[in-house]
Design a protein around this motif. Structure first.
Motif, PDB file in Angstrom:
ATOM      1  N   ASP A  41      36.817  54.633  69.085  1.00 53.46           N
ATOM      2  CA  ASP A  41      36.271  54.361  67.950  1.00 53.46           C
ATOM      3  C   ASP A  41      37.050  54.061  66.659  1.00 53.46           C
ATOM      4  O   ASP A  41      37.517  52.942  66.652  1.00 53.46           O
ATOM      5  CB  ASP A  41      35.273  55.647  67.754  1.00 53.46           C
ATOM      6  N   GLU A 174      41.617  50.015  67.078  1.00 60.89           N
ATOM      7  CA  GLU A 174      40.216  50.601  67.194  1.00 60.89           C
ATOM      8  C   GLU A 174      39.494  49.950  68.110  1.00 60.89           C
ATOM      9  O   GLU A 174      39.522  48.700  68.437  1.00 60.89           O
ATOM     10  CB  GLU A 174      39.708  50.628  65.703  1.00 60.89           C
ATOM     11  N   GLY A 175      38.427  50.613  68.647  1.00 61.93           N
ATOM     12  CA  GLY A 175      37.414  50.251  69.600  1.00 61.93           C
ATOM     13  C   GLY A 175      37.747  49.730  70.543  1.00 61.93           C
ATOM     14  O   GLY A 175      37.290  48.842  71.411  1.00 61.93           O
TER      15      GLY A 175
END
Length: 384
Positions: A41, A174-175
């Motif tokens: 996340d 991120e992600g």
């Protein structure tokens, strides 16, 4: 361009961008390692960014005390370490005894800590308790104070540590969700939703999802995903400086400079780690509010403005998993902080970097070994 950039291979891949993952990335970068952090996340999205922010040595499991003392020294120079004070204040923390029987148990705890050479916990009588916490109920006979303890702002701290690590060359993606993990010829391949990454060392700091990463490496653990809940009140006239905690009943209690009061202590909601969602348990929140009503009469009539929960990993013995894999070279674990890992973040990152760089640490961490949960024949995550 750094070797952790496009086409480059890092020395260390850290899975998880919470305070622990970012701290390990920072301390590895401080030792000159090239670091890649993979976060599904964004840093601070879960437990690291939404906890109560308690920075405490107080009432730790005895096995955690040396690591907590090490980490507290880093908190007291956190601005020097990460170029941000992280909202850290040191007004102490007080463990309140609600009964004489409880105070007797506290006295024995302090004696044992003193025998081990630690003096940060100090038994206090009713007079000192009233001086430190004037608003506490008249029925409370004393407690324990740890005067160097305090609190910080969780999301701010996690982001500050992340930024400092990046300043020193670490790369944070991120992600990015980890899909598989395998080792061959001394190199780990981490397959993700953004492609494959390779490094000789991997740190599993994936929080509530760390059990899945450990299982990929053939080291399943009895990790439980929990959702510690918090509430915050309307602004009240200032009446307390230190953080207050209870042990007989679940409570963590902190008033901010703006007058709002944060109420936590361990009551849990229901987590869904697959969707990143938590469902609050209003009956347990009401129980927490009732505890505040009884221990702090000054709070009677205060309105609760908001409640929330994070997603965290808890272990059966309520102490974390920290250290090298029991089955795979080049793999290290750093998870399972059981809703009290925020204060340990700076110190655990330093210990992890020390382990990776030197193969050993001066801080006793044997109680945290992952092997304490493993009784079946060893396996290997190495490819044939």
């Amino acid at each position: 361009m750094s070797a952790t950039g496009a086409g480059g291979q890092p020395d260390v891949i850290v899975i998880g961008g919470g305070i622990h993952g970012c701290s390990s990335a920072l301390h590895c970068a401080m030792r000159g390692m090239r670091v890649l952090v993979l976060e599904k996340d964004y840093p601070g999205r879960h437990a690291s960014g939404v906890n109560a922010g308690g920075v405490r040595q107080l009432a730790r499991d005895f096995a955690e005390v040396p690591l907590s003392v090490l980490s507290m020294a880093l908190w007291h120079r956190i601005a020097e370490l990460v170029d941000d004070d992280c909202g850290f204040t040191s007004d102490g923390q007080v463990l309140v005894a609600e009964t004489e029987e409880e105070l007797t148990g506290f006295r024995e705890r302090v004696r044992k800590l003193n025998d081990l050479g630690f003096t940060h916990e100090e038994l206090i009588d009713v007079t000192e308790l009233r001086r430190l916490v004037p608003a506490v109920s008249d029925s409370c006979p004393g407690g324990i104070v740890s005067r160097q303890d305090g609190a910080a702002v969780p999301f701010r701290a996690t982001q500050a540590i992340r930024r400092k690590a990046e300043t020193l060359g670490a790369r944070v993606l991120e992600g990015v969700r980890v899909e598989t993990l395998a080792r061959r010829d001394g190199v780990w391949t981490v397959a993700t939703s953004a492609g494959a990454f390779q490094a000789p060392v991997v740190v599993n700091a994936a929080g509530a999802w760390a059990g899945r990463i450990a299982a990929m490496a053939g080291e399943p653990v009895p990790l439980k995903v929990i959702a510690p809940m918090l509430m915050i009140t309307e602004r009240r006239p200032h009446f307390i400086e230190p953080v207050v905690i209870l042990r007989g009943r679940k409570l963590s209690f902190k008033q901010f400079a703006n007058g709002t009061v944060l109420i936590g202590g361990g009551h849990e909601g229901r987590p869904n780690p697959d969707t990143n969602e938590t469902i609050l348990d209003w009956a347990k929140l009401a129980e927490s509010a009732q505890t505040v009503w009884e221990v702090f009469p000054v709070m009677r009539g205060a309105s609760i403005m908001r409640a929330w929960a994070g997603i965290e990993a808890s272990m059966p013995d309520h102490i974390p998993v920290i250290g090298p894999s029991a089955r795979n070279d080049g793999l290290y674990h750093q998870f399972g902080f059981s809703a009290h890992g925020f204060q340990l973040g700076p110190g655990t990152g330093a210990v992890m970097a020390e382990l990776i760089a030197t193969g050993a640490t001066n801080t006793p961490i044997d109680a945290f070994r992952i092997g304490r949960f493993q009784h079946d024949p060893p396996q290997s995550a190495a490819a044939p």
